[in-house]
Enzyme design. Sequence first.
Site, PDB file in Angstrom:
ATOM      1  CB  VAL A 145      44.750  14.985   3.255  1.00 19.94           C
ATOM      2  CG1 VAL A 145      43.642  14.697   2.233  1.00 19.94           C
ATOM      3  CG2 VAL A 145      44.135  15.256   4.630  1.00 19.94           C
ATOM      4  NE  ARG A 160      37.813  14.649  -3.017  1.00 12.30           N
ATOM      5  CZ  ARG A 160      37.551  13.467  -3.561  1.00 12.30           C
ATOM      6  NH1 ARG A 160      36.788  12.605  -2.917  1.00 12.30           N
ATOM      7  NH2 ARG A 160      38.055  13.148  -4.725  1.00 12.30           N
ATOM      8  N   GLY A 161      37.692  18.868   2.774  1.00 12.26           N
ATOM      9  CA  GLY A 161      37.329  18.971   4.192  1.00 12.26           C
ATOM     10  C   GLY A 161      37.841  17.828   5.059  1.00 12.26           C
ATOM     11  N   GLY A 218      41.072  17.058   5.954  1.00 12.57           N
ATOM     12  CA  GLY A 218      42.060  17.531   6.931  1.00 12.57           C
ATOM     13  C   GLY A 218      41.379  18.220   8.109  1.00 12.57           C
ATOM     14  CD  GLU A 275      56.217  20.823  17.799  1.00 17.89           C
ATOM     15  OE1 GLU A 275      55.736  19.734  17.405  1.00 17.89           O
ATOM     16  OE2 GLU A 275      56.420  21.064  19.005  1.00 17.89           O
ATOM     17  CE1 TYR A 284      46.774  21.271  12.133  1.00 21.58           C
ATOM     18  CE2 TYR A 284      48.699  22.146  11.007  1.00 21.58           C
ATOM     19  CZ  TYR A 284      47.974  21.073  11.485  1.00 21.58           C
ATOM     20  OH  TYR A 284      48.450  19.801  11.327  1.00 21.58           O
TER      21      TYR A 284
HETATM   22  C1  LIG Z   1      47.451  20.416   4.873  1.00 17.67           C
HETATM   23  C2  LIG Z   1      46.516  19.276   4.474  1.00 17.67           C
HETATM   24  C3  LIG Z   1      46.445  18.263   5.595  1.00 17.67           C
HETATM   25  C4  LIG Z   1      45.109  19.866   4.205  1.00 17.67           C
HETATM   26  O1  LIG Z   1      44.209  18.783   3.999  1.00 17.67           O
HETATM   27  P1  LIG Z   1      42.855  18.982   3.172  1.00 17.67           P
HETATM   28  O2  LIG Z   1      42.005  17.789   3.422  1.00 17.67           O
HETATM   29  O3  LIG Z   1      43.167  19.295   1.765  1.00 17.67           O
HETATM   30  O4  LIG Z   1      42.254  20.285   3.879  1.00 17.67           O
HETATM   31  P2  LIG Z   1      40.712  20.693   3.964  1.00 17.67           P
HETATM   32  O5  LIG Z   1      40.036  20.373   2.658  1.00 17.67           O
HETATM   33  O6  LIG Z   1      40.110  20.134   5.195  1.00 17.67           O
HETATM   34  O7  LIG Z   1      40.846  22.272   4.093  1.00 17.67           O
HETATM   35  C5  LIG Z   1      40.657  22.953   5.341  1.00 17.67           C
HETATM   36  C6  LIG Z   1      40.878  24.431   5.144  1.00 17.67           C
HETATM   37  O8  LIG Z   1      42.251  24.682   4.804  1.00 17.67           O
HETATM   38  C7  LIG Z   1      42.330  25.484   3.631  1.00 17.67           C
HETATM   39  N1  LIG Z   1      43.281  24.881   2.684  1.00 17.67           N
HETATM   40  C8  LIG Z   1      43.458  23.580   2.416  1.00 17.67           C
HETATM   41  N2  LIG Z   1      44.406  23.433   1.452  1.00 17.67           N
HETATM   42  C9  LIG Z   1      44.805  24.684   1.126  1.00 17.67           C
HETATM   43  C10 LIG Z   1      45.743  25.203   0.190  1.00 17.67           C
HETATM   44  N3  LIG Z   1      46.458  24.393  -0.614  1.00 17.67           N
HETATM   45  N4  LIG Z   1      45.910  26.536   0.114  1.00 17.67           N
HETATM   46  C11 LIG Z   1      45.192  27.378   0.907  1.00 17.67           C
HETATM   47  N5  LIG Z   1      44.280  26.937   1.813  1.00 17.67           N
HETATM   48  C12 LIG Z   1      44.094  25.618   1.905  1.00 17.67           C
HETATM   49  C13 LIG Z   1      40.986  25.495   2.963  1.00 17.67           C
HETATM   50  O9  LIG Z   1      40.664  26.820   2.603  1.00 17.67           O
HETATM   51  C14 LIG Z   1      40.032  24.940   3.983  1.00 17.67           C
HETATM   52  O10 LIG Z   1      39.191  25.921   4.508  1.00 17.67           O
HETATM   53  P3  LIG Z   1      37.601  25.877   4.213  1.00 17.67           P
HETATM   54  O11 LIG Z   1      37.123  24.563   4.768  1.00 17.67           O
HETATM   55  O12 LIG Z   1      37.077  27.028   4.946  1.00 17.67           O
HETATM   56  O13 LIG Z   1      37.458  25.965   2.731  1.00 17.67           O
HETATM   57  C15 LIG Z   1      46.998  18.594   3.137  1.00 17.67           C
HETATM   58  O14 LIG Z   1      47.228  19.597   2.168  1.00 17.67           O
HETATM   59  C16 LIG Z   1      48.256  17.771   3.301  1.00 17.67           C
HETATM   60  O15 LIG Z   1      48.198  16.576   3.619  1.00 17.67           O
HETATM   61  N6  LIG Z   1      49.418  18.406   3.068  1.00 17.67           N
HETATM   62  C17 LIG Z   1      50.714  17.737   3.164  1.00 17.67           C
HETATM   63  C18 LIG Z   1      51.006  17.277   4.569  1.00 17.67           C
HETATM   64  C19 LIG Z   1      51.002  18.404   5.565  1.00 17.67           C
HETATM   65  O16 LIG Z   1      51.413  19.521   5.289  1.00 17.67           O
HETATM   66  N7  LIG Z   1      50.537  18.078   6.786  1.00 17.67           N
HETATM   67  C20 LIG Z   1      50.486  19.015   7.903  1.00 17.67           C
HETATM   68  C21 LIG Z   1      51.791  18.943   8.626  1.00 17.67           C
HETATM   69  S1  LIG Z   1      51.662  19.709  10.217  1.00 17.67           S
END
Ligand SMILES: CC(C)(COP(=O)(O)OP(=O)(O)OC[C@H]1O[C@@H](n2cnc3c(N)ncnc32)[C@H](O)[C@@H]1OP(=O)(O)O)[C@@H](O)C(=O)NCCC(=O)NCCS
Length: 135
Positions: free
Chosen positions: A68, A75-76, A78, A94, A106
Site C-alpha cells: 500500500v 485507510r483499510g 490493505g 510469509e 494479518y
Molecule cells: C502492511 C500494509 C500493507 C498495511 O496496509 P494499510 O492499508 O495501511 O492497512 P489497513 O489500513 O488496511 O489496516 C488494517 C489493520 O492493520 C493495522 N495496522 C495497519 N498499519 C499499522 C501500523 N503501522 N501499526 C499497527 N497496526 C497497523 C490497523 O490497526 C488495521 O486494523 P483496523 O482496521 O482494525 O484498524 C502497509 O503498511 C504496507 O504496504 N507496508 C509495507 C509493505 C508490507 O509490509 N507488506 C506486507 C508484506 S507481507
Amino acid sequence: MGIECAPLLAALHEVTFRGGEVWDATSFAALLSGQGTEATVALIGHDPAGFILSRTVLDETEILTLAVHPDFRCRGIGKSLVQHVLQKGKVFLEVAVCNKPAAVLYEKCGFVKAGLRRGYYRDGSDAQVLVSSNV
Ligand SMILES: CC(C)(COP(=O)(O)OP(=O)(O)OC[C@H]1O[C@@H](n2cnc3c(N)ncnc32)[C@H](O)[C@@H]1OP(=O)(O)O)[C@@H](O)C(=O)NCCC(=O)NCCS
C-alpha cells in the site's frame, strides 16, 4: 489485472519497499505470466493506491506480496486487498518477523502462525509463515 500492469506494480513496490527487497517490472511480468498468478490493484479515484499479488495452486493460495502506497495507508486498503484474496479459500504467506504493521493486519484478517523460515530474506532475517483460519 494482467501482465500489462507489471510496470505499475513495480513502481508501487519500489515506493512501498524502498531500501528493501524491491521487485522490478521484469520480475512482475514473469510472475504474472505464470498460471494461477493474479494481481488486484486498489484505486483511490484514479490513483493506484496499492495491490496484492497471489498465486493459486489447486486449493491453496499464496500471497506473494502486498503493498500500500505510504500516502494511502491506515485507510483499510490493505485489509480489503487481503479479504479479497481470502475469498479464494485456504491462504498462506510469509512475512518478516519484524514487520509489525503487516503482522497486525494479518492477525486482524484471521491468520494464525504456522511456522518459521529461518534466513528467508536476503538480509538473513526470518519469516513467519501464516495461514488463514477461514477454512
Ligand atoms: C502492511 C500494509 C500493507 C498495511 O496496509 P494499510 O492499508 O495501511 O492497512 P489497513 O489500513 O488496511 O489496516 C488494517 C489493520 O492493520 C493495522 N495496522 C495497519 N498499519 C499499522 C501500523 N503501522 N501499526 C499497527 N497496526 C497497523 C490497523 O490497526 C488495521 O486494523 P483496523 O482496521 O482494525 O484498524 C502497509 O503498511 C504496507 O504496504 N507496508 C509495507 C509493505 C508490507 O509490509 N507488506 C506486507 C508484506 S507481507
